[in-house]
Design a protein around this motif. Structure first.
Motif, PDB file in Angstrom:
ATOM      1  N   ASP A  21      -0.955   2.000   6.287  1.00  0.00           N
ATOM      2  CA  ASP A  21      -0.897   0.710   6.985  1.00  0.00           C
ATOM      3  C   ASP A  21      -2.296   0.115   7.143  1.00  0.00           C
ATOM      4  O   ASP A  21      -3.301   0.705   6.723  1.00  0.00           O
ATOM      5  N   GLU A  22      -2.374  -1.045   7.770  1.00  0.00           N
ATOM      6  CA  GLU A  22      -3.648  -1.769   7.882  1.00  0.00           C
ATOM      7  C   GLU A  22      -4.660  -1.039   8.741  1.00  0.00           C
ATOM      8  O   GLU A  22      -5.869  -1.314   8.675  1.00  0.00           O
ATOM      9  N   ASP A  23      -4.205  -0.094   9.573  1.00  0.00           N
ATOM     10  CA  ASP A  23      -5.113   0.698  10.406  1.00  0.00           C
ATOM     11  C   ASP A  23      -5.505   2.017   9.741  1.00  0.00           C
ATOM     12  O   ASP A  23      -6.202   2.833  10.346  1.00  0.00           O
ATOM     13  N   GLY A  24      -5.044   2.219   8.507  1.00  0.00           N
ATOM     14  CA  GLY A  24      -5.388   3.440   7.799  1.00  0.00           C
ATOM     15  C   GLY A  24      -4.503   4.621   8.133  1.00  0.00           C
ATOM     16  O   GLY A  24      -4.806   5.759   7.746  1.00  0.00           O
TER      17      GLY A  24
ATOM     18  N   ALA B  70       0.619  13.182  14.454  1.00  0.00           N
ATOM     19  CA  ALA B  70       1.007  12.138  13.510  1.00  0.00           C
ATOM     20  C   ALA B  70      -0.160  11.210  13.215  1.00  0.00           C
ATOM     21  O   ALA B  70      -0.333  10.741  12.076  1.00  0.00           O
ATOM     22  N   ALA B  71      -0.999  10.950  14.226  1.00  0.00           N
ATOM     23  CA  ALA B  71      -2.148  10.062  14.051  1.00  0.00           C
ATOM     24  C   ALA B  71      -3.220  10.679  13.163  1.00  0.00           C
ATOM     25  O   ALA B  71      -4.120   9.969  12.685  1.00  0.00           O
ATOM     26  N   GLU B  72      -3.136  11.976  12.929  1.00  0.00           N
ATOM     27  CA  GLU B  72      -4.099  12.639  12.051  1.00  0.00           C
ATOM     28  C   GLU B  72      -3.761  12.424  10.568  1.00  0.00           C
ATOM     29  O   GLU B  72      -4.524  12.835   9.691  1.00  0.00           O
ATOM     30  N   ASN B  73      -2.625  11.800  10.309  1.00  0.00           N
ATOM     31  CA  ASN B  73      -2.311  11.362   8.953  1.00  0.00           C
ATOM     32  C   ASN B  73      -3.016  10.026   8.741  1.00  0.00           C
ATOM     33  O   ASN B  73      -2.492   8.966   9.104  1.00  0.00           O
ATOM     34  N   CYS B  74      -4.206  10.070   8.161  1.00  0.00           N
ATOM     35  CA  CYS B  74      -5.010   8.854   8.105  1.00  0.00           C
ATOM     36  C   CYS B  74      -6.121   8.980   7.058  1.00  0.00           C
ATOM     37  O   CYS B  74      -6.333  10.054   6.483  1.00  0.00           O
ATOM     38  N   ILE B  75      -6.819   7.873   6.863  1.00  0.00           N
ATOM     39  CA  ILE B  75      -8.013   7.872   6.021  1.00  0.00           C
ATOM     40  C   ILE B  75      -9.153   8.463   6.853  1.00  0.00           C
ATOM     41  O   ILE B  75      -9.472   7.948   7.922  1.00  0.00           O
ATOM     42  N   VAL B  76      -9.752   9.546   6.365  1.00  0.00           N
ATOM     43  CA  VAL B  76     -10.790  10.229   7.142  1.00  0.00           C
ATOM     44  C   VAL B  76     -12.191   9.992   6.583  1.00  0.00           C
ATOM     45  O   VAL B  76     -13.184  10.306   7.262  1.00  0.00           O
ATOM     46  N   ASP B  77     -12.279   9.478   5.388  1.00  0.00           N
ATOM     47  CA  ASP B  77     -13.563   9.165   4.774  1.00  0.00           C
ATOM     48  C   ASP B  77     -13.276   8.163   3.656  1.00  0.00           C
ATOM     49  O   ASP B  77     -12.125   7.979   3.263  1.00  0.00           O
ATOM     50  N   GLU B  78     -14.310   7.544   3.139  1.00  0.00           N
ATOM     51  CA  GLU B  78     -14.100   6.577   2.073  1.00  0.00           C
ATOM     52  C   GLU B  78     -13.479   7.261   0.856  1.00  0.00           C
ATOM     53  O   GLU B  78     -14.064   8.150   0.250  1.00  0.00           O
ATOM     54  N   GLY B  79     -12.265   6.853   0.540  1.00  0.00           N
ATOM     55  CA  GLY B  79     -11.569   7.421  -0.602  1.00  0.00           C
ATOM     56  C   GLY B  79     -10.888   8.746  -0.342  1.00  0.00           C
ATOM     57  O   GLY B  79     -10.347   9.350  -1.269  1.00  0.00           O
ATOM     58  N   VAL B  80     -10.883   9.209   0.908  1.00  0.00           N
ATOM     59  CA  VAL B  80     -10.267  10.506   1.235  1.00  0.00           C
ATOM     60  C   VAL B  80      -9.145  10.306   2.240  1.00  0.00           C
ATOM     61  O   VAL B  80      -9.355   9.744   3.325  1.00  0.00           O
ATOM     62  N   LEU B  81      -7.957  10.797   1.894  1.00  0.00           N
ATOM     63  CA  LEU B  81      -6.787  10.699   2.766  1.00  0.00           C
ATOM     64  C   LEU B  81      -6.446  12.074   3.311  1.00  0.00           C
ATOM     65  O   LEU B  81      -6.477  13.066   2.581  1.00  0.00           O
ATOM     66  N   GLN B  82      -6.085  12.119   4.607  1.00  0.00           N
ATOM     67  CA  GLN B  82      -5.695  13.387   5.232  1.00  0.00           C
ATOM     68  C   GLN B  82      -4.219  13.353   5.604  1.00  0.00           C
ATOM     69  O   GLN B  82      -3.733  12.370   6.173  1.00  0.00           O
ATOM     70  N   PHE B  83      -3.509  14.432   5.258  1.00  0.00           N
ATOM     71  CA  PHE B  83      -2.106  14.599   5.617  1.00  0.00           C
ATOM     72  C   PHE B  83      -2.010  15.746   6.608  1.00  0.00           C
ATOM     73  O   PHE B  83      -2.530  16.830   6.362  1.00  0.00           O
TER      74      PHE B  83
ATOM     75  N   GLU C 194       0.839  -1.205   0.000  1.00  0.00           N
ATOM     76  CA  GLU C 194       0.000   0.000   0.000  1.00  0.00           C
ATOM     77  C   GLU C 194       0.875   1.257   0.000  1.00  0.00           C
ATOM     78  O   GLU C 194       0.712   2.160   0.813  1.00  0.00           O
ATOM     79  N   THR C 195       1.801   1.291  -0.952  1.00  0.00           N
ATOM     80  CA  THR C 195       2.693   2.429  -1.122  1.00  0.00           C
ATOM     81  C   THR C 195       2.270   3.170  -2.382  1.00  0.00           C
ATOM     82  O   THR C 195       2.066   2.555  -3.430  1.00  0.00           O
ATOM     83  N   TYR C 196       2.155   4.491  -2.262  1.00  0.00           N
ATOM     84  CA  TYR C 196       1.610   5.294  -3.352  1.00  0.00           C
ATOM     85  C   TYR C 196       2.536   6.475  -3.650  1.00  0.00           C
ATOM     86  O   TYR C 196       3.343   6.882  -2.808  1.00  0.00           O
ATOM     87  N   ARG C 197       2.366   7.031  -4.852  1.00  0.00           N
ATOM     88  CA  ARG C 197       3.056   8.252  -5.237  1.00  0.00           C
ATOM     89  C   ARG C 197       2.059   9.217  -5.860  1.00  0.00           C
ATOM     90  O   ARG C 197       1.405   8.901  -6.860  1.00  0.00           O
ATOM     91  N   LEU C 198       1.955  10.390  -5.252  1.00  0.00           N
ATOM     92  CA  LEU C 198       1.186  11.486  -5.833  1.00  0.00           C
ATOM     93  C   LEU C 198       2.153  12.254  -6.716  1.00  0.00           C
ATOM     94  O   LEU C 198       3.101  12.861  -6.241  1.00  0.00           O
TER      95      LEU C 198
END
Length: 291
Positions: free
Chosen positions: A204-207, A240-253, A172-176
């Motif tokens: 990671d597996e926890d999003g 750091a924990a706020e770097n996560c999936i916040v909605d379906e299909g939406v990632l937060q940095f 689950e490694t990505y490049r924007l």
């Protein structure tokens, strides 16, 4: 008698010259019939990095007159590649056409190299002087997932459309790709310096999303280089924990925006900033953010 013996070597040399001349006589090839020939475009790239998109194999013909359809064959020892169509058609006025090869990206092994060939099987359109097939060698590259949306609420805004890639190893490694372009930076009042090729991150597996501890963003503000600093670099586990999936299909940095000097010191605002990626097929960020 001496004159006779002297003449013998000269005769042998002359005979040898005749023999050599007869052994290398040039015989021109028979001219081919006046018709349209089709061949592989041997100028096309043969070593490819495949990203999940179908592979186009180009062919050329000697005449642009009328429509012409020719049949194809695929020689693939791996059995993982297939022709989308069993023939190609050259429209009237065109001398080029491409065969399309499909494959299962997930079935490819990231450490392997694959070889196959695509060729013309219509014998009436082949020439003995032109390549009937094009051999292709390919390796699994980063998978092109398509267009996503990116919004940065501190520096340049958005949302902007970007290409999103996924690692070929299946992780689950990505490049924007090109997160901050010259046009976007200058429109946001920044001084563009260099293009950051991509923002690489892992989910990671926890999003939870992780990325480089500190990243030069490729532009300046007030004469200082702009950087993003991961909160973990300052021991800020909550941010750091706020770097996560916040909605379906939406990632937060969530990062610290900082201004770095050449000597390694930096200034910062003492606050975190956020950015968002809407994955391909995800919600429209402008609507999702209420912009």
């Amino acid at each position: 008698m001496k004159k006779i013996f002297k003449a013998i070597p000269a005769f042998i040399v002359a005979l040898a010259m005749v023999a050599c001349t007869e052994g290398y006589q040039y015989t021109p090839a028979e001219p081919e019939a006046a018709k349209t020939f089709v061949s592989a475009d041997v100028t096309a790239p043969r070593n490819l990095d495949v990203d999940g998109s179908n592979i186009l194999v180009p062919f050329v013909r000697t005449s642009a007159d009328g429509d012409l359809t020719v049949s194809l064959y695929l020689d693939d020892p791996s059995g993982l590649f297939s022709l989308v169509n069993s023939s190609i058609t050259f429209p009237s006025g065109e001398t080029t056409a491409s065969a399309e090869v499909a494959y299962s990206y997930d079935a490819l092994d990231a450490s392997s190299t694959y070889s196959f060939a695509v060729g013309i099987s219509s014998a009436e359109n082949l020439s003995e002087y032109r390549a009937a097939a094009l051999p292709i060698t390919c390796k699994k590259a980063w998978q092109n997932l398509g267009i996503c949306q990116f919004y940065d609420d501190w520096w340049v805004g958005g949302p902007f459309e970007k290409v999103l890639l996924k690692a070929p190893d299946g992780s689950e490694t990505y490049r924007l790709m090109e997160p901050w372009t010259k046009e976007e930076c200058e429109a946001g009042g920044m001084t563009f310096v260099k293009q950051l090729p991509y923002l690489e991150f892992y989910i990671d597996e926890d999003g939870i999303i992780t990325y480089a501890e500190r990243l030069d963003m490729g532009f300046d503000y007030s004469g200082m280089t702009c950087h993003m600093l991961h909160p973990s670099a300052r021991g800020d586990a909550e941010a750091a924990a706020e770097n996560c999936i916040v909605d379906e299909g939406v990632l937060q940095f969530c990062w610290y925006p900082i201004l770095a000097y050449n000597n390694g010191s930096f200034r910062w605002w003492g606050v975190t900033s956020v950015a968002y990626i809407s994955m391909p097929g995800g919600p429209d960020l402008a609507e999702w953010l209420g912009l």
